[in-house]
Design a protein around this motif. Structure first.
Motif, PDB file in Angstrom:
ATOM      1  N   ARG A 154       0.831  -1.206   0.000  1.00 11.31           N
ATOM      2  CA  ARG A 154       0.000   0.000   0.000  1.00 11.31           C
ATOM      3  C   ARG A 154       0.863   1.253   0.000  1.00 11.31           C
ATOM      4  O   ARG A 154       2.019   1.241   0.437  1.00 11.31           O
ATOM      5  N   LEU A 155       0.265   2.341  -0.432  1.00 10.32           N
ATOM      6  CA  LEU A 155       0.923   3.638  -0.451  1.00 10.32           C
ATOM      7  C   LEU A 155       1.419   3.995   0.954  1.00 10.32           C
ATOM      8  O   LEU A 155       0.691   3.865   1.928  1.00 10.32           O
ATOM      9  N   GLY A 156       2.671   4.419   1.039  1.00  5.61           N
ATOM     10  CA  GLY A 156       3.250   4.830   2.312  1.00  5.61           C
ATOM     11  C   GLY A 156       4.007   3.736   3.038  1.00  5.61           C
ATOM     12  O   GLY A 156       4.692   4.010   4.018  1.00  5.61           O
ATOM     13  N   GLU A 212      -1.700   2.929  10.069  1.00  5.77           N
ATOM     14  CA  GLU A 212      -2.923   2.146   9.917  1.00  5.77           C
ATOM     15  C   GLU A 212      -3.536   1.913  11.286  1.00  5.77           C
ATOM     16  O   GLU A 212      -2.836   1.505  12.214  1.00  5.77           O
ATOM     17  N   TYR A 244       4.456   2.753   9.615  1.00  3.79           N
ATOM     18  CA  TYR A 244       5.520   2.597   8.633  1.00  3.79           C
ATOM     19  C   TYR A 244       6.264   3.920   8.589  1.00  3.79           C
ATOM     20  O   TYR A 244       5.657   4.976   8.720  1.00  3.79           O
ATOM     21  N   THR A 264       7.010   1.207   3.702  1.00  3.41           N
ATOM     22  CA  THR A 264       8.433   1.256   3.406  1.00  3.41           C
ATOM     23  C   THR A 264       8.863  -0.109   2.868  1.00  3.41           C
ATOM     24  O   THR A 264       8.388  -1.137   3.325  1.00  3.41           O
ATOM     25  N   THR A 265       9.760  -0.097   1.893  1.00  8.20           N
ATOM     26  CA  THR A 265      10.172  -1.333   1.237  1.00  8.20           C
ATOM     27  C   THR A 265      11.682  -1.474   1.207  1.00  8.20           C
ATOM     28  O   THR A 265      12.426  -0.499   1.317  1.00  8.20           O
ATOM     29  N   THR A 299       5.408   7.395   7.436  1.00 16.73           N
ATOM     30  CA  THR A 299       4.989   7.505   6.042  1.00 16.73           C
ATOM     31  C   THR A 299       3.584   6.925   5.865  1.00 16.73           C
ATOM     32  O   THR A 299       2.896   7.249   4.914  1.00 16.73           O
ATOM     33  N   ARG A 300       3.181   6.057   6.788  1.00 14.62           N
ATOM     34  CA  ARG A 300       1.852   5.450   6.769  1.00 14.62           C
ATOM     35  C   ARG A 300       1.483   5.045   8.194  1.00 14.62           C
ATOM     36  O   ARG A 300       2.307   4.495   8.917  1.00 14.62           O
ATOM     37  N   ASP A 343      -4.472   5.570   7.127  1.00 15.33           N
ATOM     38  CA  ASP A 343      -5.435   4.554   6.726  1.00 15.33           C
ATOM     39  C   ASP A 343      -6.363   4.235   7.894  1.00 15.33           C
ATOM     40  O   ASP A 343      -5.911   3.845   8.967  1.00 15.33           O
ATOM     41  N   THR A 392       1.991  11.903   5.176  1.00 14.57           N
ATOM     42  CA  THR A 392       1.740  10.618   5.817  1.00 14.57           C
ATOM     43  C   THR A 392       0.364  10.097   5.424  1.00 14.57           C
ATOM     44  O   THR A 392      -0.629  10.811   5.525  1.00 14.57           O
ATOM     45  N   VAL A 393       0.311   8.845   4.975  1.00 16.48           N
ATOM     46  CA  VAL A 393      -0.960   8.205   4.640  1.00 16.48           C
ATOM     47  C   VAL A 393      -1.614   7.750   5.941  1.00 16.48           C
ATOM     48  O   VAL A 393      -0.998   7.025   6.728  1.00 16.48           O
TER      49      VAL A 393
END
Length: 172
Positions: A9-11, A106, A90, A13-14, A103-104, A72, A69-70
């Motif tokens: 999902r958007l935001g 939830e 995240y 980290t990978t 960055t995200r 959710d 920041t997303v």
């Protein structure tokens, strides 16, 4: 735990793992990914939230929230969070502020286990305990998965029991 690309999902980290970057016949840089890993920095319950300052605390760790920041499950923004709500964060640890930059975020219902990622400090290898930020962590109950070279400054990822014992988080 393997996850599907549909879970990304958007935001989030990978980390991309793959071959070395080389140049192809046209002079373009190329590499082949073998895996893409995405995981959160924190998962637990909210200790405090300051919607005006765009900050919250989860597992004793400060988290800064920006307009990018997303959020959710938080359609009303940070003001919809209350102490004790479950969240997954995240982002990145900022060494200059000793806080996470989200960055995200939830919202989670029924957080089954807590996750914390951070730098080891105040390591006591005899008592099998250390700090991440201001939080004391005990790894005395962990058998076999602790590197013999564990040292202050090492970055670790932990699963914790969902309640402290005597003010100490217990690694599960």
């Amino acid at each position: 735990t393997p996850r599907s690309r549909n879970d990304l999902r958007l935001g989030m980290t990978t980390e991309v793992r793959g071959t070395a970057i080389t140049l192809d016949g046209a002079g373009a840089s190329v590499a082949t990914a073998s895996s893409i890993v995405f995981s959160s920095e924190l998962q637990g319950t909210v200790d405090s939230v300051d919607a005006t300052a765009n900050r919250l605390v989860v597992l004793g760790q400060g988290v800064d929230v920006s307009p990018a920041t997303v959020l959710d499950g938080l359609s009303g923004g940070l003001s919809t969070l209350t102490v004790g709500d479950g969240v997954e964060i995240y982002g990145f640890f900022d060494v200059t502020t000793a806080r996470y930059r989200a960055t995200r975020i939830e919202r989670k219902t029924g957080v089954p286990d807590f996750k914390l990622r951070g730098a080891v400090s105040n390591l006591d290898s005899v008592a099998k305990a250390f700090n991440i930020g201001t939080q004391r962590i005990s790894y005395a109950a962990v058998a076999g998965d602790v590197p013999a070279t564990l040292a202050n400054g090492d970055f670790v990822r932990l699963r914790l029991q969902s309640a402290q014992i005597g003010g100490v988080w217990i690694v599960s």
